[in-house]
Enzyme design. Structure first.
Site, mmCIF file in Angstrom:
data_model
loop_
_atom_site.group_PDB
_atom_site.id
_atom_site.type_symbol
_atom_site.label_atom_id
_atom_site.label_comp_id
_atom_site.label_asym_id
_atom_site.label_seq_id
_atom_site.Cartn_x
_atom_site.Cartn_y
_atom_site.Cartn_z
ATOM 1 N N GLU A 151 1.076 3.846 1.823
ATOM 2 C CA GLU A 151 1.618 4.232 3.127
ATOM 3 C C GLU A 151 2.802 3.363 3.513
ATOM 4 O OE1 GLU A 151 -1.582 3.494 2.310
ATOM 5 O OE2 GLU A 151 -2.943 4.173 3.866
ATOM 6 N N CYS A 177 -6.032 1.872 6.016
ATOM 7 C CA CYS A 177 -6.677 0.613 6.400
ATOM 8 C C CYS A 177 -6.069 0.131 7.720
ATOM 9 C CB CYS A 177 -6.473 -0.430 5.306
ATOM 10 S SG CYS A 177 -4.769 -1.019 5.156
ATOM 11 N N CYS A 213 -2.229 -0.587 7.494
ATOM 12 C CA CYS A 213 -1.425 0.638 7.433
ATOM 13 C C CYS A 213 -1.479 1.400 8.756
ATOM 14 C CB CYS A 213 -1.879 1.507 6.274
ATOM 15 S SG CYS A 213 -1.511 0.739 4.666
ATOM 16 N N HIS A 223 0.863 -1.178 0.000
ATOM 17 C CA HIS A 223 0.000 0.000 0.000
ATOM 18 C C HIS A 223 0.899 1.227 0.000
ATOM 19 C CE1 HIS A 223 -3.822 -2.047 1.841
ATOM 20 N NE2 HIS A 223 -3.288 -2.747 0.851
#
Length: 152
Positions: free
Chosen positions: A50, A78, A81, A48
């Site tokens: 992040e 999410c 993360c 992801h």
């Protein structure tokens, strides 16, 4: 956040869900690292935006603790993360669009409100949220084949 939006657009252009992230040292204003969603290209479910940005920041600084830094991201983090943000000790998280389905900061498990959490960053949402949300909507409309011609 504009830089994160540009990274999100680059992710979309590469066929990834359009999410971008930038890690900034707020004391100096210096961009420490950036990342864009890359799970498809990297065959990596943890890639992801992040996570990519935090990994790069940790490498650049030679430390897994990212205290004193702000993470700007185009979508509410999410649970994965948010957990990584807490473990990294990010000082502040700023996101653009809320994520009612997958978010874990103000939606879902509200991870940063859990009493057993290691570290709670300062959180701000909605910065350029309309732009980020439209980028996501457009990406999924196109992917689902429901994109409308201009002017409709």
């Amino acid at each position: 956040m504009r830089m994160a939006l540009a990274l999100a657009q680059a992710a979309a252009d590469a066929g990834e869900v359009p999410v971008g992230a930038v890690v900034v040292d707020e004391a100096t204003g210096e961009v420490v690292a950036e990342g864009a969603n890359a799970p498809v290209a990297g065959h990596d479910p943890t890639a992801h935006a992040e996570i990519v940005a935090m990994r790069r920041a940790a490498q650049a600084l030679g430390n897994y603790r990212l205290t004193g830094l702000t993470l700007y991201v185009t979508l509410e983090p999410c649970a994965m993360c948010a957990g990584a943000i807490s473990h990294a000790r990010i000082g502040r998280v700023v996101w653009a669009a809320d994520d009612a389905k997958g978010g874990a900061v103000i939606h879902g498990p509200r991870l940063f409100e859990q009493p057993t959490l290691h570290h709670r960053p300062v959180c701000d949402g909605g910065v350029l949220g309309d732009e980020a949300a439209e980028l996501l909507r457009g990406f999924f409309r196109t992917r689902r084949g429901t994109a409308q011609p201009p002017g409709r």
